[in-house]
Design a protein around this motif. Structure first.
Motif, PDB file in Angstrom:
ATOM      1  N   PRO A  41      41.428 107.191  19.682  1.00 43.87           N
ATOM      2  CA  PRO A  41      42.427 106.741  18.699  1.00 43.87           C
ATOM      3  C   PRO A  41      43.830 106.611  19.289  1.00 43.87           C
ATOM      4  O   PRO A  41      44.553 105.661  18.992  1.00 43.87           O
ATOM      5  N   VAL A  42      44.236 107.566  20.139  1.00 42.77           N
ATOM      6  CA  VAL A  42      45.589 107.505  20.687  1.00 42.77           C
ATOM      7  C   VAL A  42      45.745 106.302  21.610  1.00 42.77           C
ATOM      8  O   VAL A  42      46.784 105.629  21.595  1.00 42.77           O
TER       9      VAL A  42
ATOM     10  N   ARG B 193      48.163  99.049  21.092  1.00 45.65           N
ATOM     11  CA  ARG B 193      48.573  98.105  20.042  1.00 45.65           C
ATOM     12  C   ARG B 193      50.097  98.017  19.973  1.00 45.65           C
ATOM     13  O   ARG B 193      50.669  96.918  19.881  1.00 45.65           O
ATOM     14  N   VAL B 194      50.768  99.157  20.059  1.00 46.37           N
ATOM     15  CA  VAL B 194      52.231  99.163  20.057  1.00 46.37           C
ATOM     16  C   VAL B 194      52.766  98.466  21.305  1.00 46.37           C
ATOM     17  O   VAL B 194      53.697  97.657  21.238  1.00 46.37           O
TER      18      VAL B 194
ATOM     19  N   TRP C 200      53.501 100.897  27.701  1.00 46.19           N
ATOM     20  CA  TRP C 200      54.243 101.485  26.574  1.00 46.19           C
ATOM     21  C   TRP C 200      55.337 102.429  27.085  1.00 46.19           C
ATOM     22  O   TRP C 200      56.485 102.376  26.633  1.00 46.19           O
TER      23      TRP C 200
ATOM     24  N   PHE D 106      38.940 102.153  19.098  1.00 42.38           N
ATOM     25  CA  PHE D 106      39.598 103.239  18.374  1.00 42.38           C
ATOM     26  C   PHE D 106      38.688 104.455  18.307  1.00 42.38           C
ATOM     27  O   PHE D 106      39.139 105.599  18.438  1.00 42.38           O
TER      28      PHE D 106
ATOM     29  N   THR E  86      45.997 103.079  19.580  1.00 42.98           N
ATOM     30  CA  THR E  86      47.285 103.008  18.886  1.00 42.98           C
ATOM     31  C   THR E  86      48.403 102.608  19.849  1.00 42.98           C
ATOM     32  O   THR E  86      49.199 101.711  19.558  1.00 42.98           O
TER      33      THR E  86
END
Length: 451
Positions: free
Chosen positions: A106-107, A113-114, A339, A102, A110
């Motif tokens: 950070p992006v 994780r999604v 994603w 992270f 994130t």
């Protein structure tokens, strides 16, 4: 030319390449391959302008590519890049993120994780499993098998991390007689020894025969398959995995492409697969992300996180940071194209993609049978395995297709004789492309059979 102008030129060349996908030879011509000699130059003392390098790559390199991003490439279960996934790859290059933790990005953390949560959802696997986004089925299988061996040794009271393998209890490995080479490579690299691997007999379609399954115990890793690479067949998970779990064995499933059947009306083919301990699958195959992206999925998230942990005094992170779930410490955010693909397709779109390809494979199988080919497999998935009456004819037809530039697939060996294998896995492949392939093969078979 400044940086932004150069990137604009690269983007324009990329658009031209993509726009020509349907008109390009599926395998490059001899002339295009010969032209690659232009790259064989000495390292320059003084670098030329970047635009010259870009032009050389496009003008010499592009004609020598295989059109695996087009509609008539049927080799090796290679999917084309979905528009959404290809687009985010371009933006990711601009970001140039090191997606280890992270703190690095950070992006990336994130979105990965999604993406992991969505993968478990659409594949209907245990929701608290860990998902590591790695480079390939080989690398991800390696990670899963490390976790498996480490866990089985811990259950025997052996600390693998501190004491290694010297003097450790022996861990047995049972694999299908037709286990994929990536599984065998991972086992060899891990030092299991190919001569010590135990092979489970298979039936005529390449499925592990549950009635002849070798002995399993709490020191055994059992590797099963979701989608045999030639036939597309599935091992009988519902009949085997409960027995393996009862014995204390670890069950790993190689689902490089077949695992995606769970996201469609063909989910019944994977009944019982959710009971395994670990799974691997590729996104760059049936999910149609750009290369290279695969996944290690482990039921016990902590087990994978401990096995792959790479925390350092200068770089510690959550146990479930991607650097602690994969082999790579420095890595790009491979989960972002996953994603994007999942978000752009949605649950219905993924099911439609899988079901359409399976229907197209059945259409190819039926057409080849009518043309006089011997279709060797029950076409249950997206694979069609077939041959001609004689081995010489089989080899001749395969070579003729590859030389034609109109389509491409590869040859294989099935039951010690040459065969051909068609894989339908590109989102670009339309029914008319399938019919064109059947027509091409019908004409070639008729011509070669007369010779």
């Amino acid at each position: 030319m400044d940086e932004l102008e150069l990137l604009a030129h690269a983007d324009a060349r990329g658009r031209c390449y993509t726009e020509a996908n349907e008109r390009r030879r599926v395998f490059p011509s001899d002339e295009a391959i010969a032209a690659l000699a232009a790259f064989d130059e000495p390292l320059p003392d003084h670098g030329p302008p970047a635009e010259d390098t870009l032009a050389l790559l496009d003008e010499v390199g592009s004609p020598a590519t295989t059109a695996s991003n087009g509609p008539r490439y049927f080799g090796f279960v290679i999917g084309a890049a979905l528009p959404a996934a290809a687009a985010v790859e371009r933006l990711m290059l601009a970001w140039d993120q090191c997606a280890s933790t992270f703190d690095n990005s950070p992006v990336s953390a994130t979105l990965e994780r999604v993406a992991a949560r969505w993968v478990l959802d659409v594949l209907d696997l245990p929701g608290d499993s860990a998902v590591g986004f790695g480079t390939s089925a080989t690398a991800c299988t390696l990670a899963a098998l490390v976790a498996a061996r480490r866990t089985l040794l811990a259950r025997q009271g052996w600390d693998f991390d501190r004491d290694g393998l010297l003097g450790a209890p022996e861990i047995r490995v049972v694999v299908s007689e037709l286990a994929h080479i990536t599984v065998k490579k991972a086992l060899r690299v891990l030092g299991f020894g190919l001569n010590r691997i135990i092979h489970a007999p298979v039936d005529v379609q390449g499925r592990v025969d549950a009635a002849r399954l070798p002995r399993l115990d709490d020191r055994t890793i059992l590797c099963l398959q979701a989608g045999e690479v030639n036939t597309g067949a599935f091992d009988p998970f519902a009949g085997i995995i409960p027995l393996a779990r009862e014995s204390g064995a670890w069950v790993h499933v190689d689902g490089a492409f077949g695992l995606w059947a769970r996201a469609s009306s063909l989910a019944h083919l994977t009944q019982g697969i959710e009971l395994a301990d670990s799974w691997t699958t590729d996104a760059h195959k049936w999910l149609n992300t750009p290369y290279d992206c695969a996944m290690t999925i482990c039921r016990d998230a902590q087990t994978l996180a401990e096995a792959m942990n790479s925390d350092a005094v200068y770089s510690s992170a959550s146990a479930y940071a991607q650097k602690n779930l994969t082999l790579e410490f420095s890595r790009r955010p491979r989960g972002i194209p996953v994603w994007a693909a999942l978000r752009s397709l949605g649950r219905d779109g993924i099911a439609e993609l899988v079901e359409r390809h399976c229907a197209q494979a059945r259409r190819i199988g039926d057409g080849l049978a009518r043309a006089g080919f011997n279709v060797l497999n029950q076409v249950v998935l997206n694979q069609v395995l077939f041959r001609c009456k004689t081995d010489a004819q089989t080899l001749a037809v395969c070579a003729a297709v590859q030389a034609s530039g109109e389509a491409w697939f590869g040859g294989t060996l099935w039951q010690e004789r040459p065969a051909m294998r068609i894989s339908v896995s590109s989102w670009r492949t339309r029914d008319e492309d399938v019919q064109a392939l059947v027509d091409l093969l019908t004409a070639l078979h008729s011509g070669i059979a007369k010779d």
